[in-house]
Design a protein around this motif. Structure first.
Motif, PDB file in Angstrom:
ATOM      1  N   GLY A 177       0.813  -1.209   0.000  1.00 24.80           N
ATOM      2  CA  GLY A 177       0.000   0.000   0.000  1.00 24.80           C
ATOM      3  C   GLY A 177       0.847   1.260   0.000  1.00 24.80           C
ATOM      4  O   GLY A 177       0.547   2.221  -0.724  1.00 24.80           O
ATOM      5  N   THR A 178       1.916   1.295   0.792  1.00 25.44           N
ATOM      6  CA  THR A 178       2.789   2.471   0.773  1.00 25.44           C
ATOM      7  C   THR A 178       3.528   2.574  -0.558  1.00 25.44           C
ATOM      8  O   THR A 178       3.842   3.675  -1.016  1.00 25.44           O
ATOM      9  N   LEU A 218      -7.788   2.328   6.999  1.00 22.05           N
ATOM     10  CA  LEU A 218      -6.814   2.006   5.957  1.00 22.05           C
ATOM     11  C   LEU A 218      -7.502   1.649   4.641  1.00 22.05           C
ATOM     12  O   LEU A 218      -7.083   2.096   3.564  1.00 22.05           O
ATOM     13  N   ALA A 242      -8.969   4.783   3.109  1.00 21.64           N
ATOM     14  CA  ALA A 242      -7.935   5.657   2.559  1.00 21.64           C
ATOM     15  C   ALA A 242      -7.491   5.181   1.182  1.00 21.64           C
ATOM     16  O   ALA A 242      -7.318   5.986   0.252  1.00 21.64           O
ATOM     17  N   LEU A 243      -7.315   3.872   1.022  1.00 17.04           N
ATOM     18  CA  LEU A 243      -6.899   3.337  -0.281  1.00 17.04           C
ATOM     19  C   LEU A 243      -8.013   3.453  -1.314  1.00 17.04           C
ATOM     20  O   LEU A 243      -7.740   3.671  -2.499  1.00 17.04           O
ATOM     21  N   GLY A 299      -6.249  10.792   0.714  1.00 11.55           N
ATOM     22  CA  GLY A 299      -6.128   9.352   0.894  1.00 11.55           C
ATOM     23  C   GLY A 299      -4.739   8.946   1.348  1.00 11.55           C
ATOM     24  O   GLY A 299      -4.579   8.125   2.256  1.00 11.55           O
ATOM     25  N   TYR A 357      -3.453   7.192   4.915  1.00 12.66           N
ATOM     26  CA  TYR A 357      -2.955   5.813   4.863  1.00 12.66           C
ATOM     27  C   TYR A 357      -1.566   5.640   5.484  1.00 12.66           C
ATOM     28  O   TYR A 357      -1.367   4.787   6.365  1.00 12.66           O
ATOM     29  N   THR A 358      -0.590   6.412   5.029  1.00 14.19           N
ATOM     30  CA  THR A 358       0.811   6.102   5.317  1.00 14.19           C
ATOM     31  C   THR A 358       1.133   6.028   6.812  1.00 14.19           C
ATOM     32  O   THR A 358       1.692   5.027   7.272  1.00 14.19           O
ATOM     33  N   ASN A 389      -0.799   5.598   9.406  1.00 15.33           N
ATOM     34  CA  ASN A 389      -1.563   4.529  10.059  1.00 15.33           C
ATOM     35  C   ASN A 389      -1.071   3.147   9.649  1.00 15.33           C
ATOM     36  O   ASN A 389      -1.146   2.204  10.433  1.00 15.33           O
ATOM     37  N   ALA A 390      -0.572   3.015   8.420  1.00 21.05           N
ATOM     38  CA  ALA A 390      -0.022   1.732   7.987  1.00 21.05           C
ATOM     39  C   ALA A 390       1.173   1.344   8.848  1.00 21.05           C
ATOM     40  O   ALA A 390       1.325   0.184   9.255  1.00 21.05           O
ATOM     41  N   CYS A 425      -4.168   0.367  -5.886  1.00 17.53           N
ATOM     42  CA  CYS A 425      -4.708   0.878  -4.621  1.00 17.53           C
ATOM     43  C   CYS A 425      -5.952   0.098  -4.203  1.00 17.53           C
ATOM     44  O   CYS A 425      -6.095  -0.309  -3.035  1.00 17.53           O
ATOM     45  N   GLY A 460      -6.504  -2.445  -1.055  1.00 21.57           N
ATOM     46  CA  GLY A 460      -7.597  -2.173  -0.127  1.00 21.57           C
ATOM     47  C   GLY A 460      -8.450  -3.398   0.120  1.00 21.57           C
ATOM     48  O   GLY A 460      -8.812  -3.704   1.275  1.00 21.57           O
TER      49      GLY A 460
END
Length: 404
Positions: free
Chosen positions: A27-28, A87, A90-91, A120, A124-125, A127-128, A183, A187
């Protein structure tokens, strides 16, 4: 952007969570590719939308500014949202934003979709990373965080060159569509694979940002902004910039790949070097290399000399000096505010994106007349970053010793 870890103990962490952490890292990777992929097809996008390359490059500026601004705001607003739901959402937002960018009929609409994409990415980043560290035992937490963060660096290494290749084969809109698909697939994977995770606790934004009253933090964060501004004056304009030193647009993907390899090498080695020599020395060396690299690029462009082998070496050192900054800066910030480590690291991430926005803006202004000055402006900012670093590192060291 202080992210509270979900309430899990190391004993409760799953034994076989490597696949989940890898999925978070994917995801990142998608976020990083989305943030910088425009560099791989900037001229095509600008031509189709009827704007200058400098104006098209400002789409990176807008993304970076919005990421930096919205990160702490979203961290506060979404603190009580369950992490898995956040998460995935966000994706989905990031994927839909890329669909919007791919379909944008005008530049104004494209810019609006880049703002949505930044929302988004900003959600995401951070929290990932927090979720990844909660999925593993305490002794494996550092490796989990490193793996998730490496997604951004790997995106620089292969995501942008692949985006450039895809845009040449299928068009830039299709390339963005592929990013959107990635993405959405990640997700879906997170929705299926992640366990239910508790949300964090709500903390007022003013409390989160209280660490900015720390004088050492005030002195350290501008170094991040200046350093990344120097590194990114030319990156968004990579195709015309490399063309100015004799590299054809079709061959730019290989130079971007060498830049990415250098970025990975710089990020990986600077952590070890920081432990051995200290963050300030590593940063000064990095800014010296960056200054020489960008000045060399500018000189080649000014002289009209085409030396592909030398350009390849310079692309590598450019990437290494750009991404060697983060580990020593994080080390310096944690030393300055050890009780606020998650927050100062998050603020450093905001500083990175502010620097990217500033550098891209300055590069657009400088390059509107001649691509040579994109490189020279970056070299000048790198010198300013080194000067600021040296002067403030002495001051903060004296403050810690009680010397005024």
């Amino acid at each position: 952007m202080n992210i509270s870890l979900p309430d899990r103990t190391s004993a409760a962490a799953p034994r076989h969570s490597g696949g989940r952490v890898s999925l978070l890292a994917l995801g990142t990777f998608a976020v990083g590719t989305d943030a910088f992929v425009v560099a791989g097809f900037l001229p095509r996008m600008a031509d189709e939308l009827g704007v200058s390359e400098a104006a098209a490059g400002y789409s990176v500026t807008v993304f970076a500014i919005c990421y930096a601004v919205f990160s702490p705001l979203l961290a506060t607003a979404t603190a009580t949202v369950p992490r898995r739901r956040l998460l995935v959402a966000a994706l989905v937002v990031l994927g839909l934003a890329n669909v919007g960018t791919a379909l944008a009929p005008t530049f104004a609409i494209l810019m609006a979709t880049r703002v949505l994409a930044a929302l988004g990415a900003a959600a995401y980043t951070p929290n990932a990373g927090a979720v990844a560290s909660s999925l593993v035992s305490v002794e494996r937490r550092g490796r989990a965080l490193a793996l998730v963060v490496s997604g951004l660096t790997v995106a620089t290494a292969i995501g942008v060159p692949l985006g450039n290749l895809a845009s040449r084969i299928m068009g830039w809109r299709t390339a963005l569509g592929l990013v959107a698909l990635l993405c959405l697939l990640v997700g879906v994977g997170l929705a299926v694979r992640l366990p239910r995770l508790a949300s964090g606790t709500r903390t007022p934004l003013a409390t989160r940002l209280g660490v900015l009253r720390n004088l050492d933090v005030q002195a350290i964060l501008p170094v991040t902004v200046l350093g990344m501004a120097a590194a990114y004056t030319a990156y968004a304009y990579a195709i015309p910039a490399f063309d100015a030193v004799g590299v054809s647009p079709d061959a730019t993907q290989w130079m971007l790949f060498l830049y990415g390899v250098g970025a990975v090498a710089g990020a990986q080695s600077s952590g070890k070097l920081t432990d051995r020599f200290g963050g300030t020395r590593v940063l000064i060396t990095g800014y010296a290399v960056m200054t020489c690299t960008l000045a060399a690029f500018g000189s080649l462009s000014l002289a009209g000399i085409a030396l592909p082998g030398l350009v390849g070496i310079l692309a590598f050192t450019w990437g290494a000096s750009s991404w060697c900054q983060t580990p020593p800066q994080q080390h310096r910030l944690i030393a300055a505010a050890p009780d606020e480590a998650p927050l100062v690291i998050a603020l450093n991430s905001s500083g990175i994106y502010i620097g990217i926005a500033l550098g891209t803006f300055i590069g657009g202004l400088a390059g509107s007349g001649n691509a040579t000055w994109i490189f020279y402006s970056g070299a000048v900012i790198a010198v300013l970053a080194a000067i600021f670093l040296i002067s403030t590192s002495r001051a903060t060291a004296n403050d810690r010793k009680g010397i005024r």
